[in-house]
Design an enzyme around this catalytic site. Sequence first.
Site, PDB file in Angstrom:
ATOM      1  N   GLU A 245       0.890  -1.173   0.000  1.00  0.00           N
ATOM      2  CA  GLU A 245       0.000   0.000   0.000  1.00  0.00           C
ATOM      3  C   GLU A 245       0.916   1.208   0.000  1.00  0.00           C
ATOM      4  O   GLU A 245       1.585   1.508   0.987  1.00  0.00           O
ATOM      5  CB  GLU A 245      -0.919  -0.025   1.218  1.00  0.00           C
ATOM      6  CG  GLU A 245      -2.048   0.993   1.144  1.00  0.00           C
ATOM      7  CD  GLU A 245      -1.659   2.322   1.765  1.00  0.00           C
ATOM      8  OE1 GLU A 245      -1.339   3.258   0.990  1.00  0.00           O
ATOM      9  OE2 GLU A 245      -1.673   2.422   2.992  1.00  0.00           O
ATOM     10  N   CYS A 282      -2.977   8.601   3.690  1.00  0.00           N
ATOM     11  CA  CYS A 282      -2.821   8.141   2.308  1.00  0.00           C
ATOM     12  C   CYS A 282      -4.123   8.223   1.515  1.00  0.00           C
ATOM     13  O   CYS A 282      -4.084   8.335   0.290  1.00  0.00           O
ATOM     14  CB  CYS A 282      -2.269   6.723   2.279  1.00  0.00           C
ATOM     15  SG  CYS A 282      -3.220   5.552   3.250  1.00  0.00           S
TER      16      CYS A 282
END
Length: 464
Positions: A245, A282
């Site tokens: 990720e 994020c």
Amino acid sequence: MSVLFINGEWRPASDGATIDVLDPATEQVIAQVASASAQDLDDVLAAAASGFHVWRSTPPAERAEVLDRAGRLLLDRIESIAATLTEEQGKPLDESRAEVRQSAEYFSWFAGEAVRAYGRLLPTAPGRRSWVERRPVGPVAAFTAWNFPASLPARKLAPAVAFGCSIVMCPAIEAPRTAAALVQALDDAGVPPGVVNLITGDPPRVSEHLIGSSTIAKITLTGSVPVGRTLVGLSATHLQSLTLELGGHAPVLVFDDLTQEQLGRAADALVRAKFRNAGQVCISPSRVFVQEALYEAFVDAVVDRAGQVELSPLANARRRDGVAALVSSSGAKIRCGGVRPDGPGFFYPPTVLTDIPPDSAVLRDEPFGPILPVLPFSTLEDGLQQANNVPYGLAGYVFTASAERADAAVAGLDVGMIGVNEVALASAASPFGGVGLSGYGREGGTESLEAYTVATAVTTKGAP
């Protein structure tokens, strides 16, 4: 507490080396943690190997009990863990408490999944049996970023423990003590020695040593694209499986069918989501595209609300300087913020940008800070073209009163997670991950079973 946890014991580095941990609000040293030596890394690999041998054979119900107890311990210790999190990472205490609660949710949710790691029975000819079973992938090396020092480790610890893996947790050196508190909860809950381990140290040296060993079967990273590329290269020798990720640059589409009241609620939600944790999220909304008829009104609403945000520091000087450089080089009109305050701490104010040149780096590079570019769009097709015009694809958001427009926007966004009139996307039950440079694989939800287990097909028949 020394932040090396190897084979069930807290210990200093074998050579006594340490790393300073800073308070980002004051820039003062608040702790020193151990910096693992080569011997320590060899020891943790041996511990993970032996821990996996024990844990893979432990009944799923027992694994579930350990996770459930650990989750309850996190809630019992929420005030002390949240205080540590705020001290070493900088986010407001309320946000830290919420993050610890989310970490406990991961533990409790995956406690339930531990006993639901189902396989499947395959239809075969008479006299034969064939099935698929899920087996733990093996020892895991887990690397996490500093922006969520509790929930990111929890998202990796929980499924690894649930599905029978051992794990070496490598938290960010900026905020390691919070991850240590999670590991302590698991230890206190009864996880056997070697199943859960924690290492701190020089990141390149730690990753090269761990991934260079054939002991490690699985790598999981929450971090940057450059670090992701490095770990992919390191994994080539032993071909470990990876879950990556790697961040994003989340687009938001705000359509002109919103009423004035709905526009205000959308602005509230976006400002809250954008500037929490100083924008170091994020899935943070980081490029807002507003349909032309509402553009000026929406900019005014966002600027007004941004001025009321509680300021929290960025994690380190590197991040603060990077944010300032993006703003100064953007060529945009600064509607609020944009000036670093005087005094100690890694602070930068909530900043709203408009009139942004199409080739500006702020539209291309993930800002990972309190910067919010707001741009107009005309048609749905125009909005989607601008939204998808980056190599990242982690999250995206849509604000509209029209179900038809919502469906069309959802279908057109090239991302792994989408919120429609909603900005809260992460939960234990939901898969987290993206496409493109945002990485691959998913953690969270039942999809974690794919990340932490392997499918084994078995076919039998009677005696030969």
